[in-house]
Design a protein around this motif. Structure first.
Motif, PDB file in Angstrom:
ATOM      1  N   ILE A 201     -17.633  19.749 115.386  1.00 12.49           N
ATOM      2  CA  ILE A 201     -16.367  20.726 116.344  1.00 12.49           C
ATOM      3  C   ILE A 201     -15.031  21.148 115.759  1.00 12.49           C
ATOM      4  CG2 ILE A 201     -15.072  21.251 118.214  1.00 12.49           C
ATOM      5  CD1 ILE A 201     -17.469  19.166 119.052  1.00 12.49           C
ATOM      6  N   TRP A 209     -18.241  23.161 123.027  1.00 18.87           N
ATOM      7  CA  TRP A 209     -18.568  22.148 123.644  1.00 18.87           C
ATOM      8  C   TRP A 209     -17.988  21.546 124.308  1.00 18.87           C
ATOM      9  CZ3 TRP A 209     -22.690  20.741 121.175  1.00 18.87           C
ATOM     10  CH2 TRP A 209     -23.232  21.532 120.177  1.00 18.87           C
ATOM     11  N   CYS A 212     -19.656  22.832 127.654  1.00 19.26           N
ATOM     12  CA  CYS A 212     -21.064  21.638 127.613  1.00 19.26           C
ATOM     13  C   CYS A 212     -20.330  20.897 128.409  1.00 19.26           C
ATOM     14  CB  CYS A 212     -21.630  21.439 126.423  1.00 19.26           C
ATOM     15  SG  CYS A 212     -22.430  22.742 125.564  1.00 19.26           S
TER      16      CYS A 212
END
Ligand code: ZN
Length: 326
Positions: A201, A209, A212
């Motif tokens: 990341i 992310w 998500c």
């Protein structure tokens, strides 16, 4: 690192060359056209003889990236083209396996081209066991990096030396998974589960992310030209703007392509492990796990799918796609 006695056997075959593996077919227009179609390559240098005649090559040439494909074995029992030798260039891996390093994963490969190949050329390659590393410990386990080099040649008429046309460096990690620590107090016979590997990341992809975790499928959008791209990057690949944001995708799409992983077994993934390249209705593609398939059921290209978010190991939320039943 201590050196093991058995490594002398490995050491003795460093630099060993393994015989010729021939291509089943000479370089030909049909395979080039099919490869270009499958890969989405539309360079007329490879498929349009009239155009190719006007170039510096004066004729059709094969895409350099096809080099490895010419000499691949057939499906049945790794069937090799006539004239090929059957000595096994992976002997080094068998030695390591016998010493308790059962797993293997390809880590990198590097193709080098000396020149274009043209229609009708007959190719073969030889393999050299180039080198191995000291014993190393990585997140996957402990083992050895093994480097093989395949050299590709174009066969010439008798009396003329065969011409080298390219080289492929192929490196694998031959390893054993880390020893599982026994919990002293544990009464459960269940071994601790390995966790999923974490994504890398960065500031460029953090929004994805974070999305998500919020159960949102966020696709990078250029604030300048409004085009989408995935995976996220630092710059718009369409207009080179650095002014990037994201758009919420519906999560609807279809299977553009897929693979089903069976081997090697890499914990914690279960096999068969179907992975789809999903074409989202917004027009970009992303790779993600396919879920909800019946045992023995294969994913289907064109199948409509819908995203779902699932959390693994209590810490990693991933988009996965399930077929939309009619
Ligand atoms: Zn842009």
């Amino acid at each position: 690192m201590a050196k093991y006695e058995w490594l002398s056997e490995v050491e003795s075959i460093v630099g060993k060359q393994y015989g010729r593996i021939y291509s089943w077919d000479n370089v030909n227009e049909t395979m080039v056209r099919q490869w270009c179609e499958a890969m989405g390559v539309d360079n007329p240098l490879y498929t349009d003889a009239q155009y190719a005649a006007t170039t510096e090559h004066g004729q059709l040439v094969a895409p350099p990236a096809m080099l490895q494909s010419w000499c691949l074995a057939g499906f049945d029992d790794e069937s090799l083209a006539p004239g090929s030798t059957t000595d096994n260039p992976y002997g080094v891996l068998e030695i390591m396996e016998a010493q308790g390093y059962p797993s293997v994963v390809a880590v990198n490969s590097n193709l080098h081209f000396d020149r274009y190949v043209t229609m009708g050329e007959n190719l073969y390659y030889t393999t050299i066991f180039d080198s191995y590393s000291e014993e190393k410990t990585t997140a996957l386990g402990t083992g050895f990096f093994v480097t093989l080099k395949m050299t590709y040649f174009s066969e010439q008429p008798e009396g003329v030396e065969d011409e080298k046309v390219g080289e492929l460096m192929f490196r694998v990690f031959k390893f054993k998974a880390p020893k599982r620590e026994k919990k002293a107090e544990s009464t459960s016979a269940e071994p601790p589960k390995m966790k999923r590997p974490q994504p890398g990341i960065s500031d460029d992809n953090r929004f994805f992310w974070d999305g998500c975790e919020e159960k949102e499928l966020r696709i990078q959008e250029c604030n300048a030209c409004k085009k989408l791209q995935h995976p996220p990057g630092p710059v718009c690949m369409h207009c080179h703007s650095f002014d990037l944001g994201y758009k919420l995708a519906s999560g609807k799409g279809e299977i553009y392509s897929f693979v089903v992983m069976h081997h090697p077994y890499v914990p914690p993934f279960e096999t068969p492990n179907p992975i789809g390249l999903i074409e989202l209705e917004e027009g970009v593609r992303l790779a993600a796990g396919l879920i909800g398939l019946e045992e023995g059921e294969s994913p289907k290209i064109g199948q409509a799918v819908q995203v779902e978010f699932h959390t693994f190991d209590g810490e990693l939320t991933l988009p996965q796609f399930r077929a939309v039943k009619e």
